[in-house]
Design an enzyme around this catalytic site. Structure first.
Site, PDB file in Angstrom:
ATOM      1  N   MET A  18       0.833  -1.204   0.000  1.00 30.97           N
ATOM      2  CA  MET A  18       0.000   0.000   0.000  1.00 30.97           C
ATOM      3  C   MET A  18       0.869   1.256   0.000  1.00 30.97           C
ATOM      4  SD  MET A  18      -3.017  -1.268   2.621  1.00 30.97           S
ATOM      5  CE  MET A  18      -4.108   0.124   2.382  1.00 30.97           C
ATOM      6  N   VAL A  60       2.059   1.786  -3.553  1.00 30.08           N
ATOM      7  CA  VAL A  60       1.031   2.322  -4.445  1.00 30.08           C
ATOM      8  C   VAL A  60       0.660   3.748  -4.059  1.00 30.08           C
ATOM      9  CG1 VAL A  60      -1.337   2.012  -5.284  1.00 30.08           C
ATOM     10  CG2 VAL A  60       0.124   0.019  -4.915  1.00 30.08           C
ATOM     11  N   GLU A  61       0.590   4.027  -2.777  1.00 33.50           N
ATOM     12  CA  GLU A  61       0.153   5.347  -2.318  1.00 33.50           C
ATOM     13  C   GLU A  61       1.148   6.445  -2.670  1.00 33.50           C
ATOM     14  OE1 GLU A  61      -2.537   6.484  -0.970  1.00 33.50           O
ATOM     15  OE2 GLU A  61      -3.649   4.692  -0.407  1.00 33.50           O
ATOM     16  N   SER A  62       2.440   6.187  -2.416  1.00 33.51           N
ATOM     17  CA  SER A  62       3.404   7.289  -2.516  1.00 33.51           C
ATOM     18  C   SER A  62       4.750   6.895  -3.113  1.00 33.51           C
ATOM     19  CB  SER A  62       3.654   7.863  -1.121  1.00 33.51           C
ATOM     20  OG  SER A  62       4.281   6.869  -0.306  1.00 33.51           O
ATOM     21  N   TYR A  76      -6.603   0.434  -7.849  1.00 33.49           N
ATOM     22  CA  TYR A  76      -5.816   0.495  -6.620  1.00 33.49           C
ATOM     23  C   TYR A  76      -5.770  -0.875  -5.940  1.00 33.49           C
ATOM     24  CZ  TYR A  76      -4.570   1.887  -1.826  1.00 33.49           C
ATOM     25  OH  TYR A  76      -3.982   1.989  -0.584  1.00 33.49           O
TER      26      TYR A  76
END
Length: 697
Positions: free
Chosen positions: A234, A237-239, A328
């Site tokens: 996560m 994918v997020e940052s 996502y």
């Protein structure tokens, strides 16, 4: 033209009126036909409703064979729905549980045992135990300091006596008390993480992903019982692991936390990598717990992180139909799958090393969670109060010699030296008045988890429960042992039952199961300290007593628990005396406790008992002065003001001749004193007497 005009002038209201009229005629015709017979009714209904086609329908409806088939189908569907709705109860009956109460109480007992074993495992590590005791000792010393200050202000001339339950109770059973603390106060996810179990979705938490912030991800994974592989995926994918990135919407840091979300998670600096990752992990843990009952719970938790849990619920607990959210979820799961593949190809020795490291990490996590729980609830560990103040006489030996023709006092060493040299010295005894004040440093932690009754198995009426049952059946395919193991390591007992006198709120507050100590200022050999239980307070209030509860009908057994515990020094709780009452046939459904109970209970616990009437009040008073205790059965509308009788305990007599009592239904009444005549007036007019005088053998 006229027809055209009528059509032109026709309104929707007119059309509705015609429909209503036709419906009324149909109903009338059908009703009349029903009165004439079943077959006619069927035909009439069909014809009235649909013309020729209706005639066919009417013929089918009037056919007895068709009706039998329809009834059979209905009964089959009803039976099938009944079986599905009651599937949890059926499965647990197969597993050998008599009822929901049996399962719930056994499950709580098993969980407490598991927690206690884990606590003891943590305490076996000297460093861990030393740190936890250091925290508790700091609070203990602070309470002792408060006692010293109060004594100096109010009892400066008194000798201090401290009854310290930290020494007498907590230190002797530290593991047990801390286990109860954890079970009562921590949520399911924290408890499962403390025990080192897989998380609610059964995902393997061992992971070998590489990231610049691995240590933070691993710490967060262990702390919040979330797979590290999931958190790192996560974060990727997020940052892309950029701690300084801020989105256009205002989400910040590696886990892209919104300001309001970060605040609710306790994150003060969203750009700090560790704080950000810990906050994100905590949020993921909450989402996993929220959606764990669904077969696609992992996907829903991931989707909820991206789109919000409200969106997941809005679309029927499915991944919301947003392109961004669906992409996502796929990306996150893809990164997790890659890591799982990497782990599966690692060497056997590496796996063993990882397992050893994982076990060490899990134990450290258990320690951190236990330490956090202790720190969080430290204020509820101890309290203090003055429990006794007394004067006494003591004989003191003094040493004397003659000095310049006068008597002078010397110390013992000088006295012995003078005697050794053949000098003249002597001893004298004198009586001194001593004043003592007793403080009790009380342990407020609960001594036991109390089971309950009135539980019911959950009905399978929603998707959450249905998915839990499906998962349970999957374990059942592996055998009874597999499913019983899963009941304590994968599921929580509240997944399957509802209701009960305890449920998730079976916390017993600050009432120690060993009873409170109440001090009385009584004359003679009268009882000075009484072990007090209150039937209207938890954990006793909701416990079952026959077809009732201790709170509603248990004044007799609770009163005897007070007497037995006080006179024998044993801890005999209301639950124990109620159990004896039922086993001995002393409980009367709809009435309460039999009048034979006090005598039989006293004998059972090795005490004496004598029943007397209201005409022997002088004997009752004298017995109290001799250190005996008395049970009284009060008439309705007297001490309680209610329409039913009530048992109370007479504990002693004051210097003014008043009687002190312990009322198991009221602390307020317990704090008062009553005249002998008042106590006499409360008693029932029974031929065998209203008083049971109980004493030691």
């Amino acid at each position: 033209m006229k027809m055209a005009e009528e059509d032109k002038n026709s309104s929707p209201l007119d059309e509705g009126t015609e429909i209503i009229a036709h419906t009324a005629q149909t109903a009338y015709a059908t009703t009349a036909a029903v009165a004439a017979g079943g077959t006619a009714a069927g035909m009439a209904a069909g014809t009235a409703l649909a013309g020729p086609l209706g005639t066919v329908i009417g013929a089918l409806v009037s056919n007895k064979t068709v009706w039998k088939i329809l009834v059979s189908i209905f009964l089959f569907c009803f039976l099938w729905m009944f079986i599905i709705a009651n599937m949890i109860g059926i499965i647990f009956s197969y597993l050998g549980f008599a009822n929901a109460d049996s399962y719930a109480n056994e499950a709580q007992s098993t969980q407490l045992t598991n927690i206690r074993d884990r606590v003891e495992e943590v305490l076996q590590q000297e460093d861990y135990k030393k740190e936890i005791l250091k925290i508790i000792n700091k609070k203990h010393k602070a309470v002792l300091k408060e006692i010293d200050q109060d004594k100096a202000e109010k009892y400066a001339g008194h000798e201090l006596v401290v009854v310290d339950e930290y020494e007498t109770k907590l230190k002797r059973n530290l593991g047990y008390y801390l286990a109860v603390l954890m079970m009562e106060n921590e949520d399911n996810s924290t408890v499962f993480s403390f025990l080192g179990y897989a998380n609610s979705l059964g995902i393997d938490m061992s992971t070998n992903l590489s990231s610049p912030y691995d240590s933070f991800f691993y710490e967060a994974a262990q702390t919040y019982n979330v797979p590290a592989a999931l958190l790192i995926a996560m974060g990727k994918v997020e940052s892309d692991f950029n701690p300084n990135v801020v989105s256009g919407a205002g989400a910040s840091g590696i886990m892209q936390l919104m300001p309001s979300t970060a605040a609710s998670l306790g994150v003060s600096n969203v750009l700090d990598p560790r704080e950000n990752i810990m906050g994100g992990a905590k949020y993921v843990s909450q989402l996993i717990e929220q959606f764990k009952g669904y077969s696609n719970g992992l996907e829903l938790a991931i989707a909820g992180y991206n789109a919000g849990p409200g969106a997941v619920m809005k679309y029927g607990y499915q991944i919301p139909p947003y392109a961004e959210t669906q992409a996502y979820v796929k990306k996150v799961l893809g990164y997790v799958e890659i890591q799982q593949h990497q782990t599966s190809t690692s060497s056997s020795s590496a796996k063993d090393a990882q397992k050893s490291d994982a076990d060490t990490e899990k134990l450290q996590t258990s320690y951190e969670l236990l330490k956090e729980s202790v720190e969080k609830h430290l204020d509820s560990f101890f309290d203090w109060s003055v429990t006794d103040e007394r004067k006494g006489e003591a004989t003191e030996t003094i040493y004397c010699m003659e000095v310049n023709g006068k008597r002078g006092e010397i110390d013992r060493t000088t006295y012995e030296q003078i005697l050794a040299q053949g000098g003249n010295a002597w001893q004298e005894n004198r009586t001194v008045v001593s004043k003592k004040v007793e403080y009790t440093l009380a342990l407020l932690l609960n001594a036991q988890i109390t089971g309950g009754s009135g539980y019911q198995y959950k009905f399978v009426t929603n998707k959450t429960t249905f998915d839990i049952v499906i998962k349970l059946l999957e374990y059942l395919q592996k055998g009874v042992d597999a499913v019983k193991n899963a009941l304590s390591t994968i599921f929580h007992w509240t997944d399957f039952v509802t209701g009960g006198s305890s449920g998730d709120s079976f916390v017993a507050g600050n009432i120690d199961a060993s009873g409170d100590i109440i001090t009385y200022d009584t004359v003679g050999k009268g009882v000075k300290k009484v072990v007090y239980f209150n039937q209207t307070e938890e954990p006793w209030k909701g416990m079952s007593y026959g077809s009732s509860t201790i709170g509603a009908s248990g004044c007799g057994p609770t009163s005897m628990a007070i007497i037995i515990s006080t006179l024998t020094g044993q801890t005999v709780t209301p639950q124990m005396t109620c159990a004896y009452s039922i086993a001995n046939g002393e409980y009367v459904p709809g009435m309460g406790t039999s009048h034979s109970f006090p005598t039989n209970a006293a004998y059972h616990w090795g005490l004496t008992c004598e029943r007397v009437g209201k005409d022997r009040m002088n004997y009752v008073v004298q017995s109290l002065k001799e250190g005996k205790m008395v049970v009284e059965i009060c008439e309705a509308y007297t001490i309680t003001g209610s329409g039913s009788g009530h048992f109370i305990v007479l504990t002693g007599v004051t210097r003014d001749g008043y009687i002190t009592i312990a009322d198991c239904a009221s602390r307020e009444r317990t704090g008062k004193v009553y005249s002998v005549e008042t106590i006499k007036s409360y008693g029932r007019d029974l031929s065998e007497g209203a008083f049971w005088i109980v004493g030691k053998k």
